[in-house]
Design a protein around this motif. Structure first.
Motif, PDB file in Angstrom:
ATOM      1  N   VAL A 237      -4.919  -6.304   8.375  1.00  0.00           N
ATOM      2  CA  VAL A 237      -5.371  -4.990   9.000  1.00  0.00           C
ATOM      3  C   VAL A 237      -4.306  -4.434   9.954  1.00  0.00           C
ATOM      4  N   VAL A 238      -3.896  -2.957   9.775  1.00  0.00           N
ATOM      5  CA  VAL A 238      -3.065  -2.406  10.745  1.00  0.00           C
ATOM      6  C   VAL A 238      -3.817  -1.398  11.399  1.00  0.00           C
TER       7      VAL A 238
ATOM      8  N   VAL B 275      -0.957  -4.200  15.408  1.00  0.00           N
ATOM      9  CA  VAL B 275      -1.266  -3.034  16.214  1.00  0.00           C
ATOM     10  C   VAL B 275      -0.106  -2.093  16.121  1.00  0.00           C
ATOM     11  N   GLU B 276       0.161  -0.840  15.757  1.00  0.00           N
ATOM     12  CA  GLU B 276       1.363  -0.267  15.673  1.00  0.00           C
ATOM     13  C   GLU B 276       1.021   1.173  16.752  1.00  0.00           C
ATOM     14  N   ASN B 277       1.876   1.868  17.162  1.00  0.00           N
ATOM     15  CA  ASN B 277       1.741   3.255  17.829  1.00  0.00           C
ATOM     16  C   ASN B 277       1.497   4.188  16.679  1.00  0.00           C
TER      17      ASN B 277
ATOM     18  N   VAL C 134      -1.999   9.302  10.623  1.00  0.00           N
ATOM     19  CA  VAL C 134      -1.975   8.032  11.236  1.00  0.00           C
ATOM     20  C   VAL C 134      -2.451   6.902  10.347  1.00  0.00           C
ATOM     21  N   ARG C 135      -3.802   7.178   9.735  1.00  0.00           N
ATOM     22  CA  ARG C 135      -4.305   6.291   8.913  1.00  0.00           C
ATOM     23  C   ARG C 135      -3.754   6.058   7.690  1.00  0.00           C
ATOM     24  N   SER C 136      -2.990   7.176   7.158  1.00  0.00           N
ATOM     25  CA  SER C 136      -1.899   7.059   5.960  1.00  0.00           C
ATOM     26  C   SER C 136      -0.863   6.017   6.219  1.00  0.00           C
ATOM     27  N   GLY C 137      -0.314   6.291   7.306  1.00  0.00           N
ATOM     28  CA  GLY C 137       0.859   5.221   7.716  1.00  0.00           C
ATOM     29  C   GLY C 137       0.618   3.907   7.862  1.00  0.00           C
ATOM     30  N   ALA C 138      -0.872   3.634   8.487  1.00  0.00           N
ATOM     31  CA  ALA C 138      -1.332   2.376   8.679  1.00  0.00           C
ATOM     32  C   ALA C 138      -1.519   1.700   7.385  1.00  0.00           C
ATOM     33  N   LEU C 139      -2.038   2.486   6.396  1.00  0.00           N
ATOM     34  CA  LEU C 139      -2.210   2.024   5.131  1.00  0.00           C
ATOM     35  C   LEU C 139      -0.940   1.538   4.373  1.00  0.00           C
ATOM     36  N   HIS C 140       0.161   2.312   4.239  1.00  0.00           N
ATOM     37  CA  HIS C 140       1.425   1.880   3.825  1.00  0.00           C
ATOM     38  C   HIS C 140       1.884   0.731   4.504  1.00  0.00           C
ATOM     39  N   ALA C 141       1.588   0.490   5.764  1.00  0.00           N
ATOM     40  CA  ALA C 141       2.082  -0.504   6.703  1.00  0.00           C
ATOM     41  C   ALA C 141       1.544  -1.873   6.136  1.00  0.00           C
ATOM     42  N   ALA C 142       0.125  -1.818   6.029  1.00  0.00           N
ATOM     43  CA  ALA C 142      -0.745  -3.105   5.662  1.00  0.00           C
ATOM     44  C   ALA C 142      -0.322  -3.326   4.235  1.00  0.00           C
ATOM     45  N   LEU C 143      -0.178  -2.449   3.452  1.00  0.00           N
ATOM     46  CA  LEU C 143       0.189  -2.785   2.033  1.00  0.00           C
ATOM     47  C   LEU C 143       1.575  -3.399   2.018  1.00  0.00           C
ATOM     48  N   SER C 144       2.544  -3.040   2.646  1.00  0.00           N
ATOM     49  CA  SER C 144       3.719  -3.544   2.651  1.00  0.00           C
ATOM     50  C   SER C 144       3.680  -5.065   3.300  1.00  0.00           C
ATOM     51  N   VAL C 145       2.988  -5.469   4.226  1.00  0.00           N
ATOM     52  CA  VAL C 145       2.682  -6.645   4.669  1.00  0.00           C
ATOM     53  C   VAL C 145       2.057  -7.663   3.431  1.00  0.00           C
ATOM     54  N   ALA C 146       0.887  -7.038   2.901  1.00  0.00           N
ATOM     55  CA  ALA C 146       0.402  -7.680   1.912  1.00  0.00           C
ATOM     56  C   ALA C 146       1.107  -7.994   0.597  1.00  0.00           C
ATOM     57  N   ARG C 147       1.988  -6.899   0.378  1.00  0.00           N
ATOM     58  CA  ARG C 147       2.789  -7.105  -0.906  1.00  0.00           C
ATOM     59  C   ARG C 147       3.947  -7.969  -0.817  1.00  0.00           C
ATOM     60  N   GLU C 148       4.403  -8.192   0.526  1.00  0.00           N
ATOM     61  CA  GLU C 148       5.513  -8.976   0.816  1.00  0.00           C
ATOM     62  C   GLU C 148       4.914 -10.414   0.558  1.00  0.00           C
ATOM     63  N   GLN C 149       3.831 -10.712   1.270  1.00  0.00           N
ATOM     64  CA  GLN C 149       3.127 -12.109   1.103  1.00  0.00           C
ATOM     65  C   GLN C 149       2.733 -12.367  -0.140  1.00  0.00           C
TER      66      GLN C 149
ATOM     67  N   ALA D 108       9.571  -5.976   2.540  1.00  0.00           N
ATOM     68  CA  ALA D 108       8.596  -5.294   3.559  1.00  0.00           C
ATOM     69  C   ALA D 108       9.156  -3.980   3.902  1.00  0.00           C
ATOM     70  N   ALA D 109       8.580  -2.856   3.493  1.00  0.00           N
ATOM     71  CA  ALA D 109       9.327  -1.375   3.581  1.00  0.00           C
ATOM     72  C   ALA D 109       9.413  -1.120   5.232  1.00  0.00           C
ATOM     73  N   THR D 110       8.430  -1.743   5.974  1.00  0.00           N
ATOM     74  CA  THR D 110       8.378  -1.260   7.413  1.00  0.00           C
ATOM     75  C   THR D 110       9.381  -1.950   8.249  1.00  0.00           C
TER      76      THR D 110
END
Length: 402
Positions: A141-142, A184-186, A365-380, A386-388
């Motif tokens: 969750v991001v 948690v990200e700004n 903001v939500r779209s950016g959070a989704l990309h960040a969360a997907l980046s974490v999941a896809r890396e793992q 991790a694109a972020t």
């Protein structure tokens, strides 16, 4: 060839295929073959292997015109799920998606001033339930939030307008109540990430994104990476002291005011009234000014002076290629306001920095959070970079490529 090399090559090819399917959506075998550069037999073997592992699925057929229809392949989205959350003082806006990026459900809920952790947990749990999941079943969750989380203490700083969230180890407490990994990200940093993925900063190494609002925020990207600072507060420019260069007098301290006090909604509305443009909010004033002739333009020029005075301090230090204006006020002013800010900025600093509107609107903001969360999941799950967090890499054919 060294022992183990064939296995390593298979893993590399598998990751390349998965990344291509995630990036492009469902592809036929021949399309995937062209993207990853393997032979027809090797691509067929790869797809068979990934299908047997449950990593890819057959997902319909593509019409072939006069010829036969071709089988489409896609990543199995059910392998993992993520949630993206836009947290504000008044509400949470949540999206749940599978690892392919398909959004399964959305949910918005009010946020009280007390009992915030339980209210947050309940909102995310309801969103997860709408996707037939529990919060513990979410891979990651991001959360995008105003302010900045201190990486040492987990406390949310620079956010006095977020009642109930102070004195918490925010990532740790949210992880405890949800039972899964939480970042948690700004919020403005996440908007900048979204502009890097799908907006006007896709091929830009160094830029600043400014969000004029009741709490002014900025994101600073250097060499393709977000600048966070020692306590996570890089870009928290709301409290920066700047003089008010607006020509109209609205009672501000001309020698040095809090930047946020010059650009919040009420301050913008007062500046508009000083020019004879009456509106209840800053956003409405800016939108109305575009059709108000000379008075409207004078107000927008004065507003641009205020925006540029603060941005100039950041530009003088960072020297970015681009400044992006985001948020409701910026979008209301459109390219007219962006051009005026650029003109005023050039009077204050040496660099001739381009100023543009951010492209991503709606729920950035939500779209950016989704990309960040997907980046974490896809890396793992898939071992994809991790694109972020990885350093910026010029895509093929991008400007500046030798």
């Amino acid at each position: 060839m060294r022992a183990g090399s064939p296995r390593l090559l298979r893993e590399i090819n598998d990751r390349a295929a998965i990344e291509a399917l995630l990036r492009n959506g469902p592809l036929t075998r021949s399309e995937l073959e062209a993207v990853i550069g393997l032979s027809k037999p090797a691509t067929a073997q790869l797809l068979t292997r990934l299908e047997q592992e449950g990593t890819v699925l057959r997902s319909g057929l593509r019409g072939g015109g006069r010829g036969p229809r071709a089988q489409l392949w896609s990543v199995n989205g059910a392998l993992a799920h993520v949630a993206a959350v836009d947290l504000t003082p008044d509400s949470v806006d949540i999206a749940v998606a599978d690892i392919s990026g398909a959004v399964l459900t959305e949910h918005r809920a009010p946020m009280p001033r007390t009992g915030v952790l339980e209210a947050f947990r309940a909102a995310v749990a309801k969103a997860a339930a709408q996707a037939d999941l529990t919060t513990a079943a979410l891979h990651h969750v991001v959360v995008g939030s105003p302010g900045a989380v201190d990486p040492t203490t987990g406390r949310l700083n620079y956010a006095p307008h977020m009642p109930g969230w102070e004195d918490k180890d925010l990532p740790g407490d949210l992880q405890d109540v949800l039972g899964t990994g939480v970042t948690v990200e700004n919020d403005v940093n996440l908007v900048a990430l979204e502009e890097m993925v799908a907006g006007n900063a896709r091929h830009v190494r160094n830029f600043v994104l400014l969000w004029p609002a009741d709490a002014v925020g900025a994101a600073v990207v250097v060499n393709g990476s977000l600048l966070r600072g020692a306590t996570g507060g890089a870009g928290e420019i709301d409290a920066m002291r700047v003089p008010d260069h607006a020509h109209a007098d609205t009672g501000t301290d001309r020698t040095g005011s809090r930047y946020g006090d010059l650009l919040d909604s009420s301050a913008i509305a007062r500046l508009a009234r000083a020019h004879g443009v009456s509106a209840r909010t800053g956003r409405a004033a800016v939108a109305k000014a575009l059709g108000e002739g000379a008075a409207g333009r004078e107000f927008l020029v004065d507003l641009a002076r205020r925006v540029a005075t603060g941005v100039a301090n950041v530009v003088a230090v960072v020297d970015p290629e681009l400044v992006l204006l985001s948020g409701e006020v910026a979008q209301a002013g459109g390219t007219a306001l962006a051009d005026l800010v650029a003109a005023e900025l050039r009077l204050l600093v040496v660099p001739r920095t381009t100023v543009r509107l951010a492209r991503v609107t709606g729920a950035p903001v939500r779209s950016g959070a989704l990309h960040a969360a997907l980046s974490v999941a896809r890396e793992q799950v898939f071992g994809l970079p991790a694109a972020t967090t990885e350093p910026f890499r010029e895509p093929p054919g991008a400007p500046g490529e030798q």
